[in-house]
Design a protein around this motif. Structure first.
Motif, PDB file in Angstrom:
ATOM      1  N   ALA A   1      -3.203 -25.876 -55.355  1.00 59.31           N
ATOM      2  CA  ALA A   1      -4.487 -25.794 -56.046  1.00 59.31           C
ATOM      3  C   ALA A   1      -5.010 -24.362 -56.107  1.00 59.31           C
ATOM      4  O   ALA A   1      -5.717 -23.986 -57.046  1.00 59.31           O
ATOM      5  CB  ALA A   1      -5.511 -26.686 -55.338  1.00 59.31           C
TER       6      ALA A   1
ATOM      7  N   LEU B   1       6.282 -22.417 -69.644  1.00 58.79           N
ATOM      8  CA  LEU B   1       5.453 -23.628 -69.649  1.00 58.79           C
ATOM      9  C   LEU B   1       4.568 -23.691 -70.893  1.00 58.79           C
ATOM     10  O   LEU B   1       3.674 -24.535 -70.965  1.00 58.79           O
ATOM     11  CB  LEU B   1       4.572 -23.672 -68.394  1.00 58.79           C
ATOM     12  CG  LEU B   1       5.305 -24.003 -67.100  1.00 58.79           C
ATOM     13  CD1 LEU B   1       4.450 -23.647 -65.883  1.00 58.79           C
ATOM     14  CD2 LEU B   1       5.703 -25.467 -67.059  1.00 58.79           C
TER      15      LEU B   1
ATOM     16  N   PHE C   1       0.241 -27.996 -67.526  1.00 63.20           N
ATOM     17  CA  PHE C   1       0.386 -28.656 -66.227  1.00 63.20           C
ATOM     18  C   PHE C   1       1.811 -29.155 -66.017  1.00 63.20           C
ATOM     19  O   PHE C   1       2.047 -30.051 -65.202  1.00 63.20           O
ATOM     20  CB  PHE C   1      -0.621 -29.799 -66.096  1.00 63.20           C
ATOM     21  CG  PHE C   1      -2.043 -29.320 -65.943  1.00 63.20           C
ATOM     22  CD1 PHE C   1      -2.490 -28.805 -64.735  1.00 63.20           C
ATOM     23  CD2 PHE C   1      -2.927 -29.365 -67.009  1.00 63.20           C
ATOM     24  CE1 PHE C   1      -3.796 -28.351 -64.582  1.00 63.20           C
ATOM     25  CE2 PHE C   1      -4.234 -28.923 -66.871  1.00 63.20           C
ATOM     26  CZ  PHE C   1      -4.668 -28.413 -65.659  1.00 63.20           C
TER      27      PHE C   1
ATOM     28  N   PRO D   1       9.008 -35.603 -64.418  1.00 61.10           N
ATOM     29  CA  PRO D   1       8.836 -36.135 -63.059  1.00 61.10           C
ATOM     30  C   PRO D   1       8.167 -35.172 -62.088  1.00 61.10           C
ATOM     31  O   PRO D   1       7.770 -35.567 -61.003  1.00 61.10           O
ATOM     32  CB  PRO D   1      10.280 -36.434 -62.614  1.00 61.10           C
ATOM     33  CG  PRO D   1      11.155 -35.638 -63.513  1.00 61.10           C
ATOM     34  CD  PRO D   1      10.427 -35.476 -64.807  1.00 61.10           C
TER      35      PRO D   1
HETATM   36  C1  HEM Z   1      -6.565 -29.482 -57.595  1.00 59.59           C
HETATM   37  C2  HEM Z   1      -5.697 -28.591 -58.056  1.00 59.59           C
HETATM   38  C3  HEM Z   1      -4.202 -28.785 -58.068  1.00 59.59           C
HETATM   39  C4  HEM Z   1      -3.398 -29.552 -57.245  1.00 59.59           C
HETATM   40  C5  HEM Z   1      -3.833 -30.421 -56.069  1.00 59.59           C
HETATM   41  C6  HEM Z   1      -2.033 -29.374 -57.704  1.00 59.59           C
HETATM   42  C7  HEM Z   1      -0.912 -29.959 -57.108  1.00 59.59           C
HETATM   43  C8  HEM Z   1       0.371 -29.821 -57.549  1.00 59.59           C
HETATM   44  C9  HEM Z   1       1.551 -30.330 -56.863  1.00 59.59           C
HETATM   45  C10 HEM Z   1       1.546 -31.079 -55.529  1.00 59.59           C
HETATM   46  C11 HEM Z   1       2.627 -30.021 -57.622  1.00 59.59           C
HETATM   47  C12 HEM Z   1       4.108 -30.319 -57.296  1.00 59.59           C
HETATM   48  C13 HEM Z   1       4.523 -31.602 -58.004  1.00 59.59           C
HETATM   49  C14 HEM Z   1       5.986 -31.924 -57.840  1.00 59.59           C
HETATM   50  O1  HEM Z   1       6.796 -31.050 -57.503  1.00 59.59           O
HETATM   51  O2  HEM Z   1       6.358 -33.100 -58.079  1.00 59.59           O
HETATM   52  C15 HEM Z   1       2.137 -29.321 -58.793  1.00 59.59           C
HETATM   53  C16 HEM Z   1       2.923 -28.880 -59.825  1.00 59.59           C
HETATM   54  C17 HEM Z   1       2.453 -28.166 -60.894  1.00 59.59           C
HETATM   55  N1  HEM Z   1       1.152 -27.720 -61.098  1.00 59.59           N
HETATM   56 FE1  HEM Z   1      -0.466 -28.216 -60.010  1.00 59.59          FE
HETATM   57  N2  HEM Z   1      -2.034 -28.539 -58.793  1.00 59.59           N
HETATM   58  C18 HEM Z   1      -3.321 -28.159 -59.050  1.00 59.59           C
HETATM   59  C19 HEM Z   1      -3.757 -27.310 -60.049  1.00 59.59           C
HETATM   60  C20 HEM Z   1      -2.975 -26.826 -61.063  1.00 59.59           C
HETATM   61  C21 HEM Z   1      -3.425 -25.987 -62.147  1.00 59.59           C
HETATM   62  C22 HEM Z   1      -4.856 -25.487 -62.350  1.00 59.59           C
HETATM   63  C23 HEM Z   1      -2.338 -25.714 -62.925  1.00 59.59           C
HETATM   64  C24 HEM Z   1      -2.231 -24.871 -64.185  1.00 59.59           C
HETATM   65  C25 HEM Z   1      -3.149 -24.745 -65.084  1.00 59.59           C
HETATM   66  C26 HEM Z   1      -1.217 -26.390 -62.329  1.00 59.59           C
HETATM   67  C27 HEM Z   1       0.075 -26.380 -62.845  1.00 59.59           C
HETATM   68  C28 HEM Z   1       1.138 -27.014 -62.275  1.00 59.59           C
HETATM   69  C29 HEM Z   1       2.469 -26.998 -62.864  1.00 59.59           C
HETATM   70  C30 HEM Z   1       2.875 -26.319 -64.153  1.00 59.59           C
HETATM   71  C31 HEM Z   1       3.289 -27.727 -61.997  1.00 59.59           C
HETATM   72  C32 HEM Z   1       4.762 -28.049 -62.177  1.00 59.59           C
HETATM   73  C33 HEM Z   1       5.642 -26.958 -61.681  1.00 59.59           C
HETATM   74  C34 HEM Z   1       7.075 -27.233 -62.029  1.00 59.59           C
HETATM   75  O3  HEM Z   1       7.373 -28.190 -62.771  1.00 59.59           O
HETATM   76  O4  HEM Z   1       7.931 -26.462 -61.589  1.00 59.59           O
HETATM   77  N3  HEM Z   1      -1.624 -27.049 -61.205  1.00 59.59           N
HETATM   78  N4  HEM Z   1       0.757 -29.195 -58.720  1.00 59.59           N
END
Ligand code: HEM
Length: 245
Positions: free
Chosen positions: A146, A187, A192, A196
């Motif tokens: 986050a 991306l 986001f 999966p």
């Molecule tokens: C409360 C805020 C957030 C939490 C709790 C959070 C949590 C997570 C978690 C646990 C993952 C890993 C999921 C997995 O591997 O299955 C993830 C992946 C990701 N998050 Fe977040 N995230 C947050 C905010 C954000 C924001 C603000 C963005 C971008 C604008 C973002 C972009 C991404 C992306 C692109 C991935 C995938 C990365 C990949 O596929 O390699 N996240 N997030």
């Protein structure tokens, strides 16, 4: 299969328990196969009871309280990193661990070498979470994921609203192993992620950013030029000083 459905580059697993390397080896973000499925479920389950309207409200209140006592504020350091993580930590039943989360976040990605401050911060976070278990890694992983990304959402949203320019995407790329090679996958068009491994915190992040930005209405930038963070996969202001309009 799209590139984002490919496995992530694996991280070392023979690592000291409770270290930053252990955190990487224990969270969904850097795992593949059944480990990814199980660890992602732990993260999703920990987020499930968190009410997004409460996050938005608390982020707004916390921001207003901080801003009330200050004249010129660097939103990135004072609000965009600590507030969302502090509010999310509270919702996950933890004290305000935002300073330690920021230290670990700076060392979290596999190309970084964690310093002593990051290791000490993770030791404190694990103590707050009851010791080095996969469930503790999942909660810490949520806060670390986050940290920079939500700060980027806030910084870019504020910059856009104050300048009239379009809001930029904070996280530009991720990594995958495709055909035996570790590659950077853009991306663009999926802020986001997708498939999966798509971000399970997107609704929470948007709620936190919306709450913070609501409390920052009526402020203006103090400087014409904005500096941007140096990391190649992040696009967000490094410093964003504002004062009351
Ligand atoms: C409360 C805020 C957030 C939490 C709790 C959070 C949590 C997570 C978690 C646990 C993952 C890993 C999921 C997995 O591997 O299955 C993830 C992946 C990701 N998050 Fe977040 N995230 C947050 C905010 C954000 C924001 C603000 C963005 C971008 C604008 C973002 C972009 C991404 C992306 C692109 C991935 C995938 C990365 C990949 O596929 O390699 N996240 N997030």
């Amino acid at each position: 299969m799209t590139a984002l459905s490919a496995p992530v580059p694996p991280v070392p697993t023979e690592v000291p328990p409770g270290s930053v390397a252990w955190l990487r080896a224990s969270v969904a973000r850097f795992s593949n196969g059944p480990d990814h499925t199980r660890r992602r479920a732990l993260a999703v389950d920990a987020l499930a009871p968190v009410d997004v309207d409460t996050l938005q409200h608390n982020a707004s209140e916390r921001t207003s309280r901080i801003m009330a006592g200050l004249d010129v504020v660097d939103v990135m350091a004072t609000i965009a990193r600590p507030v969302p993580v502090g509010v999310l930590a509270e919702a996950l039943g933890l004290p305000d661990v935002s300073a330690d989360v920021a230290l670990v976040a700076a060392a979290y990605h596999p190309h970084m070498t964690p310093d002593a401050a990051a290791e000490a911060a993770l030791t404190r976070l694990l103590a707050a979470c009851g010791g080095p278990t996969e469930a503790a890694a999942a909660r810490i992983g949520l806060l670390v994921q986050a940290c920079d990304a939500t700060a980027g959402l806030i910084g870019n949203g504020l910059f856009a609203s104050l300048t009239g320019k379009p809001a930029e995407q904070p996280v530009l790329a991720t990594r995958r192993r495709i055909g035996g090679e570790d590659v950077t996958v853009p991306l663009a068009g999926t802020p986001f992620g997708a498939g999966p491994r798509a971000c399970p915190g997107s609704r929470h992040a948007v709620a936190l950013a919306t709450g913070v930005l609501a409390a920052l209405r009526g402020f203006r930038l103090t400087e014409r030029e904005t500096t941007w963070v140096a990391a190649p996969n992040l696009r967000m202001p490094a410093v964003l000083r504002v004062t009351r309009g």
